[in-house]
Design an enzyme around this catalytic site. Structure first.
Site, PDB file in Angstrom:
ATOM      1  N   GLY A  12       0.771  -1.237   0.000  1.00 11.81           N
ATOM      2  CA  GLY A  12       0.000   0.000   0.000  1.00 11.81           C
ATOM      3  C   GLY A  12       0.802   1.288   0.000  1.00 11.81           C
ATOM      4  CG  LEU A  93     -10.663  -4.647 -12.029  1.00 12.48           C
ATOM      5  CD1 LEU A  93     -10.639  -3.140 -12.179  1.00 12.48           C
ATOM      6  CD2 LEU A  93     -11.224  -5.041 -10.675  1.00 12.48           C
ATOM      7  CG  ASN A 107      -3.517   0.662 -12.776  1.00 12.55           C
ATOM      8  OD1 ASN A 107      -3.350   0.285 -11.608  1.00 12.55           O
ATOM      9  ND2 ASN A 107      -2.733   0.270 -13.762  1.00 12.55           N
ATOM     10  CG  HIS A 109       2.004   0.298 -15.770  1.00 13.35           C
ATOM     11  ND1 HIS A 109       1.866  -1.014 -15.387  1.00 13.35           N
ATOM     12  CD2 HIS A 109       3.006   0.333 -16.681  1.00 13.35           C
ATOM     13  CE1 HIS A 109       2.752  -1.753 -16.048  1.00 13.35           C
ATOM     14  NE2 HIS A 109       3.458  -0.949 -16.838  1.00 13.35           N
TER      15      HIS A 109
END
Length: 212
Positions: A12, A93, A107, A109
């Site tokens: 995280g 997903l 997202n 990356h």
């Protein structure tokens, strides 16, 4: 004020960057209302607890892809999520999630897309590939999520220089510190301020002022 849900699968660090940015007042248009992990016991859930943010576990194990997709969608809808942020989320997903949160799911990356992205490129693998190819510049990208891995419209990118003697681990850390932890909160803030517009499901335009 938009409700932000963060999806995690591990330590995280990007979640912490969002929490820190929120605490500094850098995401005035939104607030993190839940953190959802695909695994129990990950440190990201401890980060959420320490910040007073509800944590949920929606584990893939024992579920079909369709059941996992449904369970994840229901959890996010329980918190009335307006924006879903994938911060080190390693599960694929399904169609329902993609449909419900079209252009509302982003997202981060760890490369300059379209380099070193797509199926199989995640974590240290991205940096191993960059070093093996001998690139002089890498970086990070924040993009909207669609049905193509790392293929959604690009929101923000930031370059990071590769240094002599870099290992995948040192490069990963520099990309996180110089790019990921800066780009992700900025993209979230832009979204919550209504400043992002997707054209033709391909390009993202960033408007100067807050849009109603």
């Amino acid at each position: 004020m938009l409700n932000i849900a963060v999806l995690v699968s591990g330590g995280g660090t990007n979640l912490q960057a969002l929490i820190d940015a929120q605490n500094r007042g850098e995401i005035p248009g939104g607030r993190i209302v839940c953190v959802v992990s695909s695994k129990a016991g990950v440190y990201a859930l401890e980060r959420a607890r320490a910040a007073g943010i509800p944590g949920e576990v929606v584990a893939r194990k024992g579920l079909t892809p369709e059941q996992f997709d449904e369970a994840l969608t229901q959890t996010l809808q329980k918190y009335q999520a307006d924006l879903v942020v994938l911060a080190g989320f390693l599960s694929i997903l399904g169609k329902k999630m993609l449909d419900v949160y079209q252009n509302r799911m982003i997202n981060v990356h760890p490369s300059l897309i379209p380099s070193f992205c797509g199926s199989g490129y995640y974590g240290l693998r991205v940096h191993e590939a960059a070093l093996a190819r001998g690139v002089k510049v890498t970086g990070a990208t924040v993009h909207f999520v669609n049905d193509i891995p790392d293929g959604g419209p690009i929101i923000l990118q930031k370059a990071v220089e590769v240094q002599e003697g870099d290992t995948p681990e040192t490069l990963q850390r520099r990309v996180m510190e110089q790019a990921e932890w800066k780009l992700l909160p900025k993209a979230v803030s832009l979204f919550c301020d209504g400043r992002l517009e997707v054209k033709d499901n391909q390009k993202v335009f960033i408007h100067e002022g807050r849009r109603s």
